[in-house]
Design a protein around this motif. Structure first.
Motif, PDB file in Angstrom:
ATOM      1  N   GLU A 147       0.838  -1.206   0.000  1.00 37.78           N
ATOM      2  CA  GLU A 147       0.000   0.000   0.000  1.00 37.78           C
ATOM      3  C   GLU A 147       0.868   1.250   0.000  1.00 37.78           C
ATOM      4  O   GLU A 147       0.510   2.273  -0.590  1.00 37.78           O
ATOM      5  CB  GLU A 147      -0.923   0.002   1.230  1.00 37.78           C
ATOM      6  N   VAL A 191       1.723   2.348  -3.395  1.00 38.92           N
ATOM      7  CA  VAL A 191       0.678   3.164  -4.028  1.00 38.92           C
ATOM      8  C   VAL A 191       0.820   4.626  -3.611  1.00 38.92           C
ATOM      9  O   VAL A 191       0.583   5.534  -4.401  1.00 38.92           O
ATOM     10  CB  VAL A 191      -0.724   2.627  -3.642  1.00 38.92           C
ATOM     11  N   LEU A 192       1.249   4.825  -2.372  1.00 45.28           N
ATOM     12  CA  LEU A 192       1.358   6.175  -1.813  1.00 45.28           C
ATOM     13  C   LEU A 192       2.096   7.127  -2.750  1.00 45.28           C
ATOM     14  O   LEU A 192       1.613   8.207  -3.067  1.00 45.28           O
ATOM     15  CB  LEU A 192       2.069   6.093  -0.459  1.00 45.28           C
ATOM     16  N   SER A 193       3.283   6.729  -3.211  1.00 42.69           N
ATOM     17  CA  SER A 193       4.060   7.671  -4.022  1.00 42.69           C
ATOM     18  C   SER A 193       4.061   7.304  -5.496  1.00 42.69           C
ATOM     19  O   SER A 193       4.596   8.025  -6.308  1.00 42.69           O
ATOM     20  CB  SER A 193       5.502   7.735  -3.515  1.00 42.69           C
ATOM     21  N   HIS A 248       1.124   6.239  -7.302  1.00 42.89           N
ATOM     22  CA  HIS A 248      -0.187   6.156  -7.972  1.00 42.89           C
ATOM     23  C   HIS A 248      -0.304   7.109  -9.148  1.00 42.89           C
ATOM     24  O   HIS A 248      -1.063   6.856 -10.073  1.00 42.89           O
ATOM     25  CB  HIS A 248      -1.313   6.391  -6.960  1.00 42.89           C
ATOM     26  N   ALA A 293      -2.093   2.081 -10.275  1.00 42.06           N
ATOM     27  CA  ALA A 293      -3.481   2.548 -10.172  1.00 42.06           C
ATOM     28  C   ALA A 293      -3.936   2.956 -11.560  1.00 42.06           C
ATOM     29  O   ALA A 293      -3.177   3.534 -12.332  1.00 42.06           O
ATOM     30  CB  ALA A 293      -3.596   3.734  -9.219  1.00 42.06           C
ATOM     31  N   GLY A 305      -8.641   5.391 -11.235  1.00 48.00           N
ATOM     32  CA  GLY A 305      -9.130   5.552  -9.872  1.00 48.00           C
ATOM     33  C   GLY A 305      -9.171   4.262  -9.074  1.00 48.00           C
ATOM     34  O   GLY A 305      -9.498   4.271  -7.901  1.00 48.00           O
ATOM     35  N   LEU A 306      -8.854   3.140  -9.716  1.00 44.08           N
ATOM     36  CA  LEU A 306      -8.829   1.860  -8.986  1.00 44.08           C
ATOM     37  C   LEU A 306      -7.389   1.448  -8.726  1.00 44.08           C
ATOM     38  O   LEU A 306      -6.503   1.680  -9.549  1.00 44.08           O
ATOM     39  CB  LEU A 306      -9.519   0.762  -9.802  1.00 44.08           C
ATOM     40  N   ILE A 307      -7.183   0.825  -7.563  1.00 47.74           N
ATOM     41  CA  ILE A 307      -5.841   0.371  -7.207  1.00 47.74           C
ATOM     42  C   ILE A 307      -5.622  -1.033  -7.753  1.00 47.74           C
ATOM     43  O   ILE A 307      -6.479  -1.904  -7.608  1.00 47.74           O
ATOM     44  CB  ILE A 307      -5.665   0.377  -5.676  1.00 47.74           C
TER      45      ILE A 307
END
Lengths: 518, 355
Positions: free
Chosen positions: A364, A367-369, A371, A377, A380-382
């Protein structure tokens, strides 16, 4: 260096304090595993170890903040129990913490008075501050509010506060991490004076040069155990380092010769008001970094490094688009994600809570840096599978050690999490990388990995900015060096041509220099 | 002597899953003790509170009906609470949703307007709640005003607005001067003939599933989690804190407003004072009972609904005061929070010998 009380000279007397077989467990983790430690009166004793070696736990036990599961503490030969810092204080054990515990809006005298018995009058406190200051060279103005003081001065308050309680043993946790070289020299003189009066000092650090210079005894810890007790004056730095990490330390390999490219990252007269009253404004910062080079930004903590990072990364927008330029494009008004899409990457100082969210898993945190730059991503979906794959790649390439498969970031040790957050950005192959304190509080092994990765990234053509308080680090990897003081950035100097003294003066803000002069 | 909480390290998922169950059992035991102290039989109270409701068809239906507004509001609130935003004005957003959504059915009552009125009213109700939630959100973004105070104070404004309308301009002219509107023609259909379940009962679980998808799979839901967890990391990720405030309040306001109009169209059939009976506040309990997890909140809403229905029965059968039900809800919430804490931490008694 002559000392009036040499520990070898009084071998007959019992040590001031001696720890025997200290065991401290936290759940399944054994933080201290049968630790022995002796400190004699008048001795400056170094406690060395990587992050997570168990130094802090041991010190907390010695200061009464934690109680050991097993083992014995003897004070001047008598067994004692320390169930609180008050107990420790009563015996004469004082401590200067790495992170200051001061009230910013109170004065120096008020900050010191809160730690003393209430019966003491304000005037007597002020007088004693003066006395102690004179005796040990710790000049302080009692009526100054703390927020106007430099880190070095703040540390002096902490030390004076401890000294006013007339300690027999003083514990110092990484005291030089916030000081300029000159301030550190002053501190060393104070500590030597203090030792000569018969006070024992426990000096916790990872800076081995300091240990060699200052300490007369050293205890090295690794993975909760004492691996060596030695005389640091006769050991080499390299040997001390290898005792700490358990293997020979690899030094950063210089990058293969490569051509410098065009300017990829530029700041032009970047000025920014502070976000809050205690912040530092940025004042007309100029900087140009070419592809293929590392520029180091040295400086004492709290001189605008955090603000500079926020402005470079786009966490805060500049006033005009031209203040920040990436690959020729003015991006001053673009946010951090837009700058990331222009091949820039950023690593902030604080691992837990800024570079990573501690309760989210590593994937996760990918995803933070990542996305905004695609891959993890879409619409809008991961894509958690893709994020997990990136995390696994970072973990493999940067040798991130962890317990479970995809653990929360906060469960990693400092060094491993730092490797992860740096690796997360470097594996993107950014064209521009800005790193704030890349190896702060990180063990020697992880620091070497990170520094090598930065050097290699620059060699592949990236423009790299390293903001660091660690001069050794800057000299080890930077091609050019600039110094930040009070929100102003000096001109850059080739690392080969500038010495520590010059940098130290710039860090203290005493060298008059116009940014365009050099 | 002092108490210390010592982290346990790794906690098995089983312990986490069983914690709320243990909490419910503990709360029931405490409740039984209180009932015994009041001189009634705890066993009889248990029978009335839980067994009767759960063993009969009407009880189960009533539970689902009562749980519906609680669940809809709680699902919305969970977005705010996860992002560490404290919207405690869902009660007001519920009322405004009922008011705004009620305009269409009110003015079409007695006309030949078709079934379109129902979905249109639900959309308007959600928009009304959303707009009302924007007041604390924008005040916070623009001036840094605490959303706790503004959202709470706006509850009273909403309450009194409803009071004014049903006593004044919207009063049923043939209503014998009762403070209420005409009965609406447009009401939600029943799912089964002769039952209590109206179509709005389906809205809660549907929203919970949607919320679960948004929180766990979308970038927006990720942003909500990071914003609450580590605000600086959210900024580093490029998620704007202000946009997050607006979005979280918009979602929770819309959900509360939707709950309001669903309650009016499904249960009450008209506007009058007291349409809420505190759903907006009780939903806060539901949200935390379900640990802000959309599926957990379904469980939480049902448990709280059960205590409400059981409380009403106990009032009649055992002459136990309704306040006992509210106290029991409080005890339940405390037990759940305590169970969560005790799963993650061990309590240690530190005895310090003082000279």
């Amino acid at each position: 260096m002559a000392r009036s009380l040499d520990p070898q000279g009084q071998a007959g007397a019992p040590p001031l304090v001696s720890l025997r077989g200290i065991v401290k467990r936290f759940g399944e983790l054994t933080a201290n595993d049968g630790v022995d430690l002796d400190i004699r009166a008048g001795e400056i004793h170094a406690l060395l170890g990587e992050n997570g070696a168990g130094k802090s736990t041991l010190v907390k036990i010695l200061f009464g903040l934690l109680q050991p599961n097993e083992g014995e503490i003897r004070w001047q030969g008598r067994p004692i129990t320390l169930s609180s810092p008050e107990d420790a204080g009563r015996l004469g054990i004082g401590m200067v913490f790495q992170h200051f515990s001061l009230f910013d809006n109170l004065t120096v005298a008020e900050n010191i008075a809160v730690a003393l018995p209430r019966s003491e009058s304000r005037r007597s406190v002020a007088r004693r501050i003066g006395e102690v200051g004179q005796r040990y060279g710790l000049a302080l103005e009692p009526e100054r509010p703390v927020w106007t003081l430099s880190a070095g001065e703040r540390q002096r308050i902490e030390i004076v506060r401890a000294l006013l309680r007339e300690p027999k043993l003083l514990i110092l946790d990484e005291p030089t991490s916030v000081l300029t070289p000159q301030e550190a020299d002053t501190l060393f003189l104070t500590l030597e004076k203090l030792a000569s009066t018969g006070c024992g000092l426990l000096y916790i650090t990872h800076r081995l040069e300091e240990v060699k210079r200052l300490c007369t005894g050293a205890t090295v810890m690794r993975a909760g155990k004492v691996v060596a007790a030695c005389d640091p004056r006769v050991e080499s730095v390299r040997r001390l380092a290898s005792l700490m990490v358990g293997s020979e330390v690899t030094e950063v390999r210089a990058a293969p010769a490569h051509q410098l490219g065009p300017v990829r990252f530029e700041l032009r007269q970047l000025s920014l008001a502070p976000e809050d009253v205690h912040g530092v404004p940025l004042r007309g910062v100029d900087l140009a970094v070419r592809g293929g080079e590392i520029v180091g930004v040295a400086g004492v903590a709290g001189n605008g490094q955090a603000e500079l990072f926020a402005a470079m990364s786009g966490e805060r927008l500049a006033e005009g688009p031209d203040a920040v330029v990436i690959d020729g494009r003015p991006v001053g008004r673009e946010d951090i994600d837009a700058r990331r899409r222009r091949q820039a990457a950023f690593v902030p100082e604080e691992r837990n809570g800024h570079a990573a969210a501690p309760n989210l898993t590593l994937s996760e945190n990918v995803v933070l840096s990542r996305h905004a730059t695609g891959g993890v991503a879409k619409g809008g979906l991961i894509d958690s599978r893709a994020a997990a794959a990136v995390a696994a790649e970072v973990i493999r390439v940067f040798d991130v050690r962890k317990g479970r498969a995809d653990p929360p970031a906060g469960t990693l040790s400092g060094g491993n999490l730092q490797k992860f957050v740096v690796g997360r950005e470097i594996l993107r192959e950014p064209g521009v990388l800005v790193v704030n304190q890349p190896t702060w509080g990180v063990d020697a092994g992880a620091a070497a990995t990170i520094r090598q990765a930065l050097v290699d990234l620059a060699a592949r053509g990236a423009a790299v900015v390293v903001i660091s308080q660690d001069l050794d680090e800057i000299f080890a990897i930077a091609d050019r060096i600039a110094v930040i003081h009070d929100g102003r950035l000096s001109a850059t100097h080739p690392a080969r041509e500038i010495d520590r003294e010059k940098i130290g003066l710039l860090m203290a803000g005493s060298a008059e220099e116009h940014p365009h002069a050099a | 002597m002092r108490l210390e909480l010592v982290p346990r390290g790794d906690v098995s998922p089983w312990a986490r899953a069983l914690a709320p169950v243990a909490a419910v059992v503990a709360a029931i035991l405490i409740g039984g003790l209180v009932v015994a102290l009041m001189g009634r039989s705890p066993l009889a109270a248990f029978q009335v509170y839980f067994v009767d409701t759960l063993s009969e068809d009407w009880g189960l239906q009533e539970m689902a009906v009562k749980a519906t507004p609680l669940l809809i509001i709680a699902v919305g609130l969970s977005f705010c609470f996860r992002a560490s935003l404290w919207n405690i004005g869902a009660e007001g957003q519920f009322i405004i949703g009922a008011l705004v959504g009620g305009i269409l059915p009110l003015y079409t009552a007695g006309t030949e307007a078709g079934a379109w009125v129902i979905p249109a009213a639900m959309v308007l109700g959600a928009l009304g709640g959303l707009a009302y939630a924007m007041i604390p959100a924008l005040l916070r973004v623009a001036f840094g005003v605490s959303e706790i105070l503004t959202s709470l104070m706006l509850v009273y404004v909403a309450d009194l607005t409803l009071d004014y309308l049903v006593r004044g301009p919207w009063k049923d002219p043939k209503g014998f001067n009762f403070p209420q509107t005409v009965n609406f023609d447009a009401t939600l259909p029943y799912l089964a003939e002769g039952g209590r379940l109206h179509a709005g009962v389906l809205v809660g679980p549907a929203l919970a599933l949607l919320a679960w998808f948004v929180i766990s799979r979308t970038l927006f839901g990720f942003g909500v989690r990071v914003a609450g967890e580590a605000p600086k990391a959210a900024r580093f990720a490029g998620f704007s804190a202000n946009r997050m405030v607006i979005a979280a309040f918009a979602i929770s306001g819309a959900a509360a407003g939707l709950a309001g109009i669903v309650e009016v169209l499904g249960q009450i059939g008209q506007l009058k004072p007291g349409i809420s009976s505190g759903y907006g506040f009780t939903a806060i309990t539901v949200a935390f009972l379900g640990r802000l997890h959309p599926l957990g909140m379904i469980f939480g809403a049902l448990v709280v609904a059960l205590t409400v229905i059981g409380g009403e029965s106990a009032q009649i059968a055992l002459k136990l005061p309704l306040d006992l039900t509210r106290a029991f809800q409080g005890v339940l919430l405390m037990c759940v929070l305590a169970a969560d804490a005790l799963v993650s931490y061990r309590v240690r008694l530190v005895t310090v010998a003082r000279a």
